[in-house]
Design an enzyme around this catalytic site. Structure first.
Site, short mmCIF file in Angstrom:
data_model
loop_
_atom_site.label_atom_id
_atom_site.label_comp_id
_atom_site.label_asym_id
_atom_site.label_seq_id
_atom_site.Cartn_x
_atom_site.Cartn_y
_atom_site.Cartn_z
N SER A 129 0.85 -1.19 0.00
CA SER A 129 0.00 0.00 0.00
C SER A 129 0.88 1.24 0.00
O SER A 129 1.99 1.22 0.57
CB SER A 129 -0.88 0.03 1.25
OG SER A 129 -1.58 1.26 1.34
N TYR A 142 -2.00 -0.32 10.09
CA TYR A 142 -2.05 -0.67 8.66
C TYR A 142 -0.77 -0.24 7.96
O TYR A 142 -0.15 -1.02 7.23
CB TYR A 142 -3.27 0.00 8.01
CG TYR A 142 -3.48 -0.43 6.58
CD1 TYR A 142 -3.97 -1.70 6.28
CD2 TYR A 142 -3.23 0.44 5.52
CE1 TYR A 142 -4.18 -2.09 4.96
CE2 TYR A 142 -3.44 0.06 4.21
CZ TYR A 142 -3.91 -1.21 3.93
OH TYR A 142 -4.11 -1.59 2.63
#
Length: 268
Positions: A129, A142
């Site tokens: 990501s 995350y």
């Protein structure tokens, strides 16, 4: 002979879009899902696999080798989101996130590497990501799990290169998928020190995903990487601003970059 592709988390979102794209291009695609029996509309086979369960990974890989004789491309796509002030995220939820986003892909790679060494070739694509390149407020866990996967990939890439195996990261920005619905949200606690700022940030994050890019962009990018005989270590797929944010982090002083992020998330 068509290449054999394994995609974890292939029943929805980016995994499904990539699988359908590659299927139409003539690849032999196997997707995975924790509950494949619940999915009736997949145009490629879905095997039962939970990245938190090493035995299910071994069984799925063995089934693919038994049916197709090889595994050419592995796309580590299964992942989950998590949001919240770090202070208020239960430690067990932090561990659960790393089990899926970090330890899961490691187990998948360990399962397929012996076969790829036998073949003297193979490609592993880890979906990370753009959030993994920076610590984002209320997305700390995350960012950390995806950032850890980026670094593991860099190291492993050098360890297996002499076997003819390529490993790369693809870092997407915000895409219109169901990740927001499936992620763990630490609840907004009435009277919490973070109530106002986290509430505003959470609404903004959901809006970014809802207005994200079409997952077909990722499918196109991954198809290009598979066709490349010598893929790079890192790819970014997202809007210009999302990709530019990584460049800014590299060139700006830490405090200047932090100010930009805090302004973006309305934390100033």
């Amino acid at each position: 002979m068509s290449k054999v592709v394994l995609i974890t988390g292939g029943s929805s979102g980016i995994g499904k879009a990539v699988g359908e794209f590659l299927h139409h291009k003539g690849f032999t695609v196997y997707g995975t899902s924790r509950n494949p029996e619940r999915i009736s509309n997949s145009i490629f086979p879905l095997l039962q696999l939970d990245v938190r369960d090493p035995e299910s990974i071994q069984l799925a890989v063995a089934e693919i080798i038994q049916k197709s004789g090889r595994v050419d491309v592995v796309i580590n796509n299964a992942g989950v989101g998590i949001t919240g002030p770090l202070e208020e995220i239960p430690t067990q939820e932090i561990k659960n996130n790393f089990e899926t986003n970090f330890f899961g892909p490691i187990e998948v790679m360990k399962a397929v590497l012996p076969q790829m060494r036998l073949q003297k070739e193979g490609l592993i694509i880890n979906i990370t990501s753009i959030a993994g390149y920076m610590g984002l407020p209320y997305r700390s866990v995350y960012s950390a799990s995806k950032g850890a996967l980026e670094l593991i990939t860099e190291a492993l890439r050098m360890e297996v290169k002499s076997f003819g195996i390529h490993i790369t990261n693809v870092a997407p920005g915000d895409f219109a998928t169901n990740i927001a619905a499936g992620r763990f949200h630490a609840p907004i606690i009435k009277g919490s020190a973070y109530e106002r700022t986290y509430g505003k940030s959470l609404a903004m994050m959901d809006e970014h995903v809802n207005h994200g890019s079409n997952p077909d962009e990722m499918a196109n990018a991954i198809f290009g990487i598979i066709q490349n005989p010598a893929p790079k270590g890192h790819y970014k797929v997202g809007s210009f601003l999302q990709k530019f944010s990584i460049v800014l982090k590299r060139i700006l002083p830490d405090k200047s970059y932090e100010k930009i992020l805090m302004k973006h998330y309305k934390l100033h």
